[in-house]
Design a protein around this motif. Structure first.
Motif, PDB file in Angstrom:
ATOM      1  N   THR A   1      40.863  -2.049 -28.034  1.00  0.00           N
ATOM      2  CA  THR A   1      40.442  -2.216 -26.788  1.00  0.00           C
ATOM      3  C   THR A   1      40.808  -1.186 -25.868  1.00  0.00           C
ATOM      4  O   THR A   1      42.050  -0.534 -26.410  1.00  0.00           O
TER       5      THR A   1
ATOM      6  N   VAL B   1      36.897  -3.275 -17.603  1.00  0.00           N
ATOM      7  CA  VAL B   1      36.502  -2.405 -18.656  1.00  0.00           C
ATOM      8  C   VAL B   1      37.584  -2.638 -19.743  1.00  0.00           C
ATOM      9  O   VAL B   1      37.485  -1.898 -20.511  1.00  0.00           O
TER      10      VAL B   1
ATOM     11  N   GLN C   1      36.689  -3.142 -23.290  1.00  0.00           N
ATOM     12  CA  GLN C   1      35.927  -2.418 -23.889  1.00  0.00           C
ATOM     13  C   GLN C   1      36.398  -1.480 -25.104  1.00  0.00           C
ATOM     14  O   GLN C   1      37.811  -1.427 -24.982  1.00  0.00           O
TER      15      GLN C   1
ATOM     16  N   ASN D   1      30.091   4.531 -17.075  1.00  0.00           N
ATOM     17  CA  ASN D   1      30.896   3.937 -17.825  1.00  0.00           C
ATOM     18  C   ASN D   1      31.712   4.545 -19.223  1.00  0.00           C
ATOM     19  O   ASN D   1      31.630   4.265 -20.300  1.00  0.00           O
TER      20      ASN D   1
ATOM     21  N   LEU E   1      32.230   4.313 -24.015  1.00  0.00           N
ATOM     22  CA  LEU E   1      33.052   3.125 -24.224  1.00  0.00           C
ATOM     23  C   LEU E   1      32.036   2.101 -25.210  1.00  0.00           C
ATOM     24  O   LEU E   1      31.060   2.068 -24.718  1.00  0.00           O
TER      25      LEU E   1
ATOM     26  N   GLN F   1      31.088  -1.800 -26.794  1.00  0.00           N
ATOM     27  CA  GLN F   1      30.867  -3.255 -26.036  1.00  0.00           C
ATOM     28  C   GLN F   1      31.963  -3.913 -26.086  1.00  0.00           C
ATOM     29  O   GLN F   1      33.117  -3.814 -26.928  1.00  0.00           O
ATOM     30  N   SER F   2      32.271  -4.953 -25.015  1.00  0.00           N
ATOM     31  CA  SER F   2      33.476  -5.780 -24.843  1.00  0.00           C
ATOM     32  C   SER F   2      33.659  -6.596 -26.251  1.00  0.00           C
ATOM     33  O   SER F   2      32.836  -6.981 -26.841  1.00  0.00           O
TER      34      SER F   2
END
Length: 255
Positions: free
Chosen positions: A127, A160, A163, A199, A251, A253-254
């Motif tokens: 992350t 964010v 991510q 992003n 970045l 995806q979460s």
């Protein structure tokens, strides 16, 4: 073939009892048997070829994954020695100043940094929050090393932080700033780290080229780009405007 023979034996026996008055009946059944046998054989052969192809594709895919992992491990391992020697310079400076408390804090931060690096071989994507925690430890070390001549401005929205990015994405960029630029009282270095409208994680710094070229093999950005392609299938962007150098990291995806 065996299934066809058995099926036609039953079919032929029943049909013969029911249609014994049909001329050339035996020839008709034999013709049907030959046609169906040929079709069954071809179908079986096609199925075998398809299964074999699938098996080979699976083996090739497994080899690709192993190859990519090997390449990724090699790319990550190239980061460690370069960073290690740069870190010792800051520690040496503190020891010479005989500032024991600051030296101890520096060693603790250095320990945190190396723990993260040593554990990176077990990680692929992390992350942004994890990566920035590491950056904060590295930040302390660099700010101590360069006194008031180097600052980090980090502005990241909490939304964010979940991510993903490849582990150790930011380190080579921060390290390159020190390697390729003059940092002194006349050239204060301010590194900005933020998220843009696309992003993307942006690492931006002013450019103060050294009088003599830095002694480096120039693989830092290439390695970083390779890791993003291997792990995320995305490319980083590098933008040099002469007085400012920007690197844009996509970045994931979460989690």
């Amino acid at each position: 073939m065996i299934i066809t023979v058995i099926a036609f034996a039953i079919y032929g026996g029943i049909s013969y009892l029911m249609y014994t008055k049909v001329r050339h009946y035996g020839s008709l059944v034999l013709f049907q048997f030959v046609v169906i046998s040929i079709l069954s054989t071809l179908m079986g052969h096609i199925i075998d070829l398809y299964n074999e192809q699938r098996k080979r594709e699976q083996e090739i895919e497994e080899l690709k994954v192993k190859n990519l992992q090997s390449r990724y491990d090699a790319l990550t391992n190239q980061i460690n020695p370069h960073f290690f020697f740069n870190s010792l310079n800051g520690l040496t400076s503190l020891i010479r100043k005989k500032n024991n408390e600051e030296t101890l804090t520096y060693v603790n931060k250095l320990s945190d940094v190396f723990r993260y690096i040593l554990q990176s071989d077990k990680k692929g994507l992390v992350t942004l929050a994890e990566e920035l925690t590491f950056v904060n430890a590295f930040r302390y070390m660099m700010e101590v090393r360069f006194a008031n001549k180097l600052e980090y401005h980090i502005e990241i929205d909490k939304n964010v932080l979940s991510q993903k990015v490849p582990v150790l994405s930011i380190l080579p960029l921060l390290d390159n700033v020190v390697v390729h630029n003059m940092i002194d009282s006349n050239h204060k270095m301010i590194i900005d780290i933020f998220i843009n409208k696309n992003n993307e994680l942006v690492i931006s710094n002013p450019v103060y080229p050294k009088l003599s070229p830095a002694e480096t093999n120039g693989t830092g950005l290439n390695n970083l780009e390779s890791r993003f392609l291997l792990l995320m299938g995305q490319q980083i962007r590098v933008e040099s405007k002469g007085s400012v150098f920007n690197v844009y990291l996509p970045l994931g995806q979460s989690i």
